[in-house]
Scaffold this motif. Structure first.
Motif, PDB file in Angstrom:
ATOM      1  N   VAL A 434      19.542  29.189  49.244  1.00  0.00           N
ATOM      2  CA  VAL A 434      19.087  29.422  47.873  1.00  0.00           C
ATOM      3  C   VAL A 434      19.968  30.459  47.168  1.00  0.00           C
ATOM      4  N   VAL A 435      20.284  31.546  47.855  1.00  0.00           N
ATOM      5  CA  VAL A 435      21.117  32.586  47.246  1.00  0.00           C
ATOM      6  C   VAL A 435      22.534  32.069  46.998  1.00  0.00           C
ATOM      7  N   ALA A 436      23.066  31.246  47.918  1.00  0.00           N
ATOM      8  CA  ALA A 436      24.401  30.671  47.712  1.00  0.00           C
ATOM      9  C   ALA A 436      24.419  29.778  46.474  1.00  0.00           C
ATOM     10  N   LEU A 437      23.378  28.997  46.272  1.00  0.00           N
ATOM     11  CA  LEU A 437      23.311  28.147  45.076  1.00  0.00           C
ATOM     12  C   LEU A 437      23.192  28.996  43.808  1.00  0.00           C
ATOM     13  N   ALA A 438      22.463  30.109  43.893  1.00  0.00           N
ATOM     14  CA  ALA A 438      22.404  31.031  42.756  1.00  0.00           C
ATOM     15  C   ALA A 438      23.776  31.632  42.478  1.00  0.00           C
ATOM     16  N   GLY A 439      24.535  31.907  43.542  1.00  0.00           N
ATOM     17  CA  GLY A 439      25.896  32.400  43.365  1.00  0.00           C
ATOM     18  C   GLY A 439      26.785  31.384  42.668  1.00  0.00           C
ATOM     19  N   ALA A 440      26.603  30.107  42.992  1.00  0.00           N
ATOM     20  CA  ALA A 440      27.377  29.064  42.321  1.00  0.00           C
ATOM     21  C   ALA A 440      27.081  29.053  40.826  1.00  0.00           C
ATOM     22  N   VAL A 441      25.822  29.275  40.461  1.00  0.00           N
ATOM     23  CA  VAL A 441      25.482  29.366  39.037  1.00  0.00           C
ATOM     24  C   VAL A 441      26.144  30.592  38.408  1.00  0.00           C
ATOM     25  N   ALA A 442      26.123  31.725  39.111  1.00  0.00           N
ATOM     26  CA  ALA A 442      26.747  32.938  38.602  1.00  0.00           C
ATOM     27  C   ALA A 442      28.255  32.778  38.438  1.00  0.00           C
ATOM     28  N   ALA A 443      28.851  31.861  39.181  1.00  0.00           N
ATOM     29  CA  ALA A 443      30.304  31.646  39.080  1.00  0.00           C
ATOM     30  C   ALA A 443      30.720  31.213  37.686  1.00  0.00           C
ATOM     31  N   PHE A 444      29.802  30.634  36.918  1.00  0.00           N
ATOM     32  CA  PHE A 444      30.151  30.185  35.569  1.00  0.00           C
ATOM     33  C   PHE A 444      30.306  31.359  34.604  1.00  0.00           C
ATOM     34  N   THR A 445      29.955  32.590  35.036  1.00  0.00           N
ATOM     35  CA  THR A 445      30.205  33.769  34.207  1.00  0.00           C
ATOM     36  C   THR A 445      31.608  34.328  34.431  1.00  0.00           C
ATOM     37  N   VAL A 446      32.350  33.745  35.368  1.00  0.00           N
ATOM     38  CA  VAL A 446      33.694  34.203  35.700  1.00  0.00           C
ATOM     39  C   VAL A 446      34.720  33.361  34.938  1.00  0.00           C
ATOM     40  N   PRO A 447      35.788  33.975  34.425  1.00  0.00           N
ATOM     41  CA  PRO A 447      36.833  33.180  33.762  1.00  0.00           C
ATOM     42  C   PRO A 447      37.413  32.132  34.705  1.00  0.00           C
ATOM     43  N   ARG A 448      37.888  31.030  34.131  1.00  0.00           N
ATOM     44  CA  ARG A 448      38.469  29.983  34.970  1.00  0.00           C
ATOM     45  C   ARG A 448      39.645  30.505  35.782  1.00  0.00           C
ATOM     46  N   ALA A 449      40.440  31.396  35.184  1.00  0.00           N
ATOM     47  CA  ALA A 449      41.599  31.969  35.877  1.00  0.00           C
ATOM     48  C   ALA A 449      41.892  33.324  35.266  1.00  0.00           C
ATOM     49  N   VAL A 450      42.549  34.192  36.045  1.00  0.00           N
ATOM     50  CA  VAL A 450      42.951  35.498  35.536  1.00  0.00           C
ATOM     51  C   VAL A 450      44.000  35.303  34.464  1.00  0.00           C
ATOM     52  N   ARG A 451      43.780  35.932  33.316  1.00  0.00           N
ATOM     53  CA  ARG A 451      44.665  35.699  32.185  1.00  0.00           C
ATOM     54  C   ARG A 451      45.899  36.569  32.208  1.00  0.00           C
ATOM     55  N   ARG A 452      45.709  37.830  32.642  1.00  0.00           N
ATOM     56  CA  ARG A 452      46.822  38.772  32.595  1.00  0.00           C
ATOM     57  C   ARG A 452      47.260  39.157  33.991  1.00  0.00           C
TER      58      ARG A 452
END
Length: 458
Positions: A434-452
């Motif tokens: 359950v916590v791993a699936l919640a982490g997958a949802v939280a991943a959408f708050t991370v940028p797709r890639a580092v910009r700088r």
């Protein structure tokens, strides 16, 4: 190293010394759990006092990490790295020589304080003088060291306690710390860059330290006994302190955590996913350790877990290149999905016997996935932070991961104490999923890639 830059670069061996230090800092949060019965038998803690052998370290570490990170920004990460290493090593010796419960708990408090100086300074020291390519490789090794240290605690604690006694759980840090200190003077020369800010936000430091420490204490107490009023009271007390900290920081001329840090791209998502990584893997690893040790002696049981440790290292070393090629968000999604799948395999364990092939497969999938996710969360939480804020950013990120571990154990401990052990084990595994699936949802708050890149930030 030929690809390092800066006035006082990290020389050959610099990666190794900070990674070894990170390994033992994280290791000491879990290694002691397997030695608690032996400690109680010799020193006579009693069931309530014994919890403090674990809690004294984790609460102090979690509470002081942000302050330790800011201190690294002010005084220089290399100086604080060595100060923290000295305190941690000396306190480890004190733990090994402890003659009473009070002596051991005081030594654990000092050990946690040293670790809180050491951990964020290590990450900041790595990033301040590295080229982008070197920084990516170093981050992989640093993450592998931390993840491997946490995973190894379940194994080494039982093995050292059975073969040499519980004091070796602490004594093993002393020669490692002394060697790392000697090497650091050559591999991490100079004072390193510091921030122009010369004062420390003492009111903010006191509030955030107390707030996070109470949070960690509450979660630890609840993990031991969900019905205890102490744990819930600690959590209730932490909330207003952290709210007041946020208010003080908004009006402070020299805030402990600059407002621009929270607005930095990737920091929020990096911290959320760092907490989810440790919170999703701590319950199944603790549960698996309990299951295996119920079937085998500790030394034999410990031979199964290196597969997980090696997989963590492999995933961490592959993580920087994978994140660069596919993006941090995708790697986080892949990592959390893999953790959930690996834990799901553990649901198939039988009541009797040790299914070696099944355990090895689950540990391998979980370890690789944990390594990938850890690198990506650390990348997201630190890569775009400007110079002068890297120490506190590392402290915040490490604090999030530490609280994730504590939260995971708090969720897991009550269910694993079920009357039917197999029911408890499976509930512990389900919590991890359950916590791993919640982490997958939280991943959408991370940028797709580092910009700088690191060079663009200097």
């Amino acid at each position: 190293m030929s690809d390092l830059t800066g006035n006082t670069p990290v020389r050959a061996g610099g990666w190794a010394v900070v990674c070894v230090a990170q390994f033992v800092v994280v290791l000491d949060a879990t290694i002691v759990t397997m030695a608690l019965p032996a400690i109680d038998a010799e020193l006579g803690f009693g069931p309530v006092g014994l919890l403090w052998v674990f809690t004294a370290y984790t609460v102090t570490l979690a509470g002081l990490l942000i302050l330790g990170g800011r201190a690294a920004d002010l005084a220089g990460p290399r100086r604080m790295f060595r100060a923290g290493l000295i305190a941690f090593t000396a306190a480890s010796l004190g733990c090994a020589l402890a003659w009473s419960p009070a002596a051991l708990i005081v030594s654990r408090l000092v050990q946690g304080a040293g670790a809180a100086l050491l951990a964020p300074a290590a990450l900041a020291a790595l990033s301040e003088a590295l080229s982008p390519e070197a920084a990516r490789r170093a981050l992989g090794w640093w993450t592998a060291a931390g993840a491997g240290g946490g995973a190894s605690g379940w194994v080494l604690g039982g093995v050292l306690t059975q073969l040499g006694g519980w004091r070796w759980v602490f004594a093993v840090n002393v020669p490692i710390g002394l060697l790392a200190l000697v090497v650091s003077f050559r591999a991490l020369p100079g004072r390193g860059r510091t921030t122009p800010v010369r004062t420390l936000d003492l009111p903010g430091a006191a509030l955030v330290t107390a707030g996070i420490a109470l949070t960690a204490l509450g979660l630890s107490e609840i993990a031991h006994d969900p019905t205890t009023p102490r744990g819930w009271a600690a959590l209730a007390g932490a909330a207003p302190l952290l709210a007041l900290f946020a208010k003080v920081e908004r009006h402070s001329p020299q805030p402990l955590t600059p407002g621009s840090l929270a607005r930095t791209r990737g920091v929020l998502g990096g911290n959320l996913t760092a907490a989810a990584v440790t919170a999703s893997t701590s319950p199944p690893m603790l549960t698996a350790a309990l299951y295996v040790q119920a079937q085998l002696p500790p030394a034999q049981a410990g031979l199964i877990f290196p597969a997980f440790n090696l997989a963590v290292i492999g995933g961490s070393l592959a993580g920087p290149r994978a994140a660069l090629r596919h993006g941090t968000r995708r790697m986080l999604l892949a990592g959390f999905t893999g953790i959930a799948f690996g834990v799901a395999l553990l649901l198939l364990i039988p009541r009797d016997g040790v299914p070696l092939a099944l355990l090895l497969a689950a540990f391998t999938v979980m370890g690789l996935s944990l390594g990938l996710a850890s690198v990506s969360s650390t990348t997201a939480g630190t890569a775009e932070v400007v110079e002068g804020q890297r120490g506190v950013a590392a402290g915040v990120l490490t604090s999030s991961a530490q609280l994730g571990t504590t939260l995971g154990l708090a969720l897991c401990a009550p269910v694993t104490a079920a009357d039917d052990p197999m029911t408890g084990y499976r509930l512990g595994f389900l919590i991890g999923i359950v916590v791993a699936l919640a982490g997958a949802v939280a991943a959408f708050t991370v940028p797709r890639a580092v910009r700088r890149t690191a060079d663009e930030l200097r």
